[in-house]
Design a protein around this motif. Structure first.
Motif, PDB file in Angstrom:
ATOM      1  N   UNK C  76      57.881  -4.438 -14.667  1.00 34.87           N
ATOM      2  CA  UNK C  76      58.202  -4.612 -13.251  1.00 34.87           C
ATOM      3  C   UNK C  76      57.919  -6.019 -12.764  1.00 34.87           C
ATOM      4  N   UNK C  77      58.868  -6.582 -12.020  1.00 36.55           N
ATOM      5  CA  UNK C  77      58.608  -7.802 -11.259  1.00 36.55           C
ATOM      6  C   UNK C  77      58.851  -7.425  -9.811  1.00 36.55           C
ATOM      7  N   UNK C  80      54.887  -7.642  -4.744  1.00 37.86           N
ATOM      8  CA  UNK C  80      53.559  -8.210  -4.960  1.00 37.86           C
ATOM      9  C   UNK C  80      53.510  -8.725  -6.391  1.00 37.86           C
ATOM     10  N   UNK C  81      52.975  -9.914  -6.598  1.00 38.42           N
ATOM     11  CA  UNK C  81      53.024 -10.478  -7.955  1.00 38.42           C
ATOM     12  C   UNK C  81      52.199  -9.700  -8.984  1.00 38.42           C
ATOM     13  N   UNK C  82      51.185  -8.976  -8.558  1.00 38.16           N
ATOM     14  CA  UNK C  82      50.388  -8.225  -9.518  1.00 38.16           C
ATOM     15  C   UNK C  82      49.498  -9.129 -10.341  1.00 38.16           C
ATOM     16  N   UNK C  83      48.708  -9.949  -9.662  1.00 43.85           N
ATOM     17  CA  UNK C  83      47.908 -10.962 -10.360  1.00 43.85           C
ATOM     18  C   UNK C  83      46.501 -11.033  -9.783  1.00 43.85           C
ATOM     19  N   UNK C  84      45.638 -11.676 -10.532  1.00 43.18           N
ATOM     20  CA  UNK C  84      44.285 -11.958 -10.055  1.00 43.18           C
ATOM     21  C   UNK C  84      44.209 -13.417  -9.618  1.00 43.18           C
ATOM     22  N   UNK C 135      54.807 -13.650 -12.054  1.00 39.82           N
ATOM     23  CA  UNK C 135      55.213 -12.241 -12.084  1.00 39.82           C
ATOM     24  C   UNK C 135      56.310 -12.033 -13.120  1.00 39.82           C
TER      25      UNK C 135
END
Lengths: 231, 222, 223
Positions: C76-77, C80-84, C135
């Motif tokens: 998935x992209x 929300x980027x889904x990052x720390x 992402x």
């Protein structure tokens, strides 16, 4: 429970309370050590018992809500926590009223009292949490989790503070209470139970209406017309 | 199990990379202790007798800040969603996170010990093991329900108030037992009570580490 | 026809509003599908359901993949980027590679592909476009059987757009793209659907997507 039963249960409860209190106030002998002040027993002890029963019901309702995800159980959580909280607060007020003439202070840090105060915050926080969440499914899940943990915490808090200090009265039971007082006490206790039950059921009914509206799936929209491309 | 360690490693990496935040947290612990000392005044006896209470209040106040922050990093840029897309089970997410929070609270606890020695003029040399056990079990006891509740409140607007409010009733047993043990270590334990307080702490940890692990999955899915 | 994901009478509501309704869709194993539609038409909701992040309120969604965990076939992209934020781009990729049980060796090459190589600062210092590149990097790392991209061209400069296009072309499995930038996305896809108010109003070859888009806006009076 239909509305008529609710009202009857409530009225019977009220009658039992009045009856129990009449006997307790005017007929039963004064408490051996405390004198007339000890008559608060007939209000205080039933409040404590039924309050705990309400919280237990909330715990069971919360488990039901988590397992089924249905509005019925969620409404029951709401109703039982509210009624339990009401009784809990009442308990603390009654206790303070009794404590001043007996112990000389309104409050002290003993296991029973501390646990009761903690329960007010725990279960009050459940209601605060419910207010903050708009999505009904999330609200059901999170408030059930909070209720379960709040209830599990009760014995732990009690044990932890009990190991610390004890000056509250011992458990009220036929062994520790004289026989002349047992009858009005039991009467008042059943009365409180019936009254609280009628409150819970009525609150449940009201809450359920609102929650069902939130959980209810509206009709699917009409199928949209296909798009025609003219060039 | 490996998943738990991997989550723990991830959190360790993040906390190490952003270690200036830990320094701020430790400064906060120090400040709280100083404030208690100022509030009490130059009453050496009171400071000594209540050193355990001041120490644990300091740890407790640090814990609400820590718990809110370690969960926020999961939600602020959607990392939690990417985590949910990995094969890692939600329970492993909980245990990894809660362990990471425990370790950080142990660091805070360990840091406050020398401060308390100096500010309250106490000694921990005797029965140091009891004290370390109290810090270990107390920190873990705060971390388990704290991790669950920080996840519950992470997306709510009122989280900064709601988290301490919901957590406070739960951690009373931890606070009581930890303070009691610490005070016994400082002031002497003629009746050998410290052991039973540690047992209470252990039971509390047992209940909450299992219960919160089970419930965590439902909380993040919601 | 070998579908990697199948939706039947799929619906999702939020409160009283149906964000997706009456949706039937099949995405083939090697297909590249473009989803277009106005804001609020349900594209993101549909993608999130396909990514297992949202359960359906109605209907079914099925993924092929040996009856296993559907998450193993999905990349998935999303919005929300889904990052720390505290970690560097490389550390971000390494962390998730490890959690998903993947080889971490190709992290440098993936970063080069998306144009984020040679950076060691934490992601919190990145611009919006750089975050979206990260992402994308996450997606590329998973090499999914079903790649879901929600507005992959948003916030990208022309270099970024070119890079995203190249990366999408190189993806191994099925690709589903939701995008407003029809002229960038359509050449990358084989088929397209147009969504409006949660339902599919048009389906056809990707080449006709732009025409369908114009037809919709003519109908709405935007053009």
């Amino acid at each position: 429970m239909s509305k008529r039963w609710e009202s009857w249960t409530g009225l019977v409860g009220l009658a039992l309370i009045v009856g129990g209190h009449y006997v307790g106030l005017f007929v039963a002998p004064p408490e051996a050590m405390m004198g007339d002040v000890g008559r608060i027993l007939y209000a205080h002890v039933p409040t404590a018992w039924v309050g705990l029963v309400a919280y237990l019901a909330a715990f069971i309702a919360a488990i039901g809500a988590m397992v089924t995800g249905r509005a019925t159980w969620d409404a029951l959580v709401e109703a039982t926590v509210e009624v339990g909280l009401l009784l809990n607060v009442l308990l603390l007020i009654q206790g303070s009223v009794w404590a001043k003439p007996t112990w000389g202070v309104y409050w002290t840090w003993d296991p029973r009292l501390t646990t009761s105060a903690i329960m007010v915050v725990s279960f009050g926080a459940v209601l605060a949490l419910r207010r903050q969440i708009d999505d009904p499914v999330r609200r059901l899940t999170l408030s059930s989790v909070a209720t379960i943990i709040a209830f599990v915490n009760v014995p732990v808090v009690y044990m932890s503070v009990r190991w610390w200090r004890t000056i509250h009265q011992d458990f009220s039971s036929p062994e520790t209470v004289s026989s002349a007082m047992v009858t009005p006490l039991r009467t008042a206790a059943f009365g409180m139970l019936f009254l609280a039950t009628s409150f819970v059921v009525r609150r449940w009914r009201l809450g359920l209406k609102a929650l069902e509206a939130e959980f209810e799936a509206p009709d699917l929209p009409e199928p949209v017309a296909p798009l025609r491309i003219e060039e | 199990m490996t998943a738990v360690l991997q989550i723990l490693w991830k959190d360790a990496l993040i906390e190490w990379t952003a270690r200036s935040r830990t320094v701020s947290l430790l400064s906060f612990a120090y400040t709280i202790l100083l404030l208690f000392a100022f509030a009490v005044g130059a009453d050496a006896d009171t400071l000594r007798r209540h050193a355990g209470a001041y120490m644990w209040m300091s740890i407790l106040l640090c814990s609400t800040l820590l718990l809110e922050r370690t969960m926020r990093i999961e939600f602020e840029a959607g990392a939690i969603e990417r985590l949910l897309l990995t094969p890692v089970p939600p329970a492993a997410l909980f245990y990894g996170k809660a362990l990471s929070n425990s370790v950080q609270l142990w660091v805070v606890g360990a840091f406050t010990i020398p401060l308390v020695v100096v500010i309250c003029d106490v000694s921990f040399v005797e029965h140091a093991l009891w004290l370390l056990a109290a810090v270990a079990l107390g920190g873990a006891g705060l971390a388990a329900p704290g991790t669950l509740y920080s996840a519950m409140t992470a997306r709510l607007a009122g989280r900064q108030l709601l988290l301490p409010l919901m957590l406070f009733p739960l951690i009373v047993p931890v606070l009581v037992a930890a303070v009691k043990t610490t005070s016994l270590v400082i002031l002497g334990d003629p009746m050998d009570q410290a052991g039973s307080w540690l047992v209470l702490l252990a039971c509390f940890n047992l209940v909450y580490w299992s219960l919160c692990g089970v419930l965590f999955g439902r909380v993040v899915d919601a | 026809m070998d579908p990697v994901v199948t939706a039947q009478s799929l619906g999702r509501r939020f409160g009283h509003r149906w964000a997706v309704a009456r949706l039937n869709l099949e995405v083939d194993r090697n297909e590249r599908l473009l989803i277009i539609g106005p804001n609020g038409c349900g594209k993101t909701t549909l993608l999130r359901m396909m990514a297992t992040l949202l359960p359906p309120s109605q209907g079914t969604l099925q993924w092929s993949g040996n009856g296993d965990d559907p998450r193993s076939v999905i990349g998935l992209m999303g919005h929300a980027p889904g990052i720390y934020e505290d970690l560097s781009a490389a550390d971000n990729l390494r962390v998730f590679a490890r959690l998903a049980g993947r080889d971490r060796g190709d992290v440098p090459s993936i970063l080069t592909t998306v144009g984020l190589d040679g950076r060691s600062e934490p992601v919190s210092r990145y611009s919006a476009g750089m975050r979206r590149r990260l992402a994308l990097a996450h997606l590329l790392q998973t090499q999914p059987a079903l790649a879901l991209l929600d507005e992959p061209f948003a916030q990208m400069d022309p270099g970024g757009i070119a890079q995203v296009s190249r990366s999408i072309r190189a993806l191994p499995g099925a690709v589903v793209i939701a995008s407003h930038q029809v002229h960038h996305a359509a050449p990358l896809c084989t088929r397209a659907i147009l969504m409006d108010e949660g339902q599919i109003r048009w389906a056809g070859p990707a080449n006709d997507a732009e025409a369908a888009w114009r037809a919709l806006h003519r109908e709405r009076g935007d053009l």
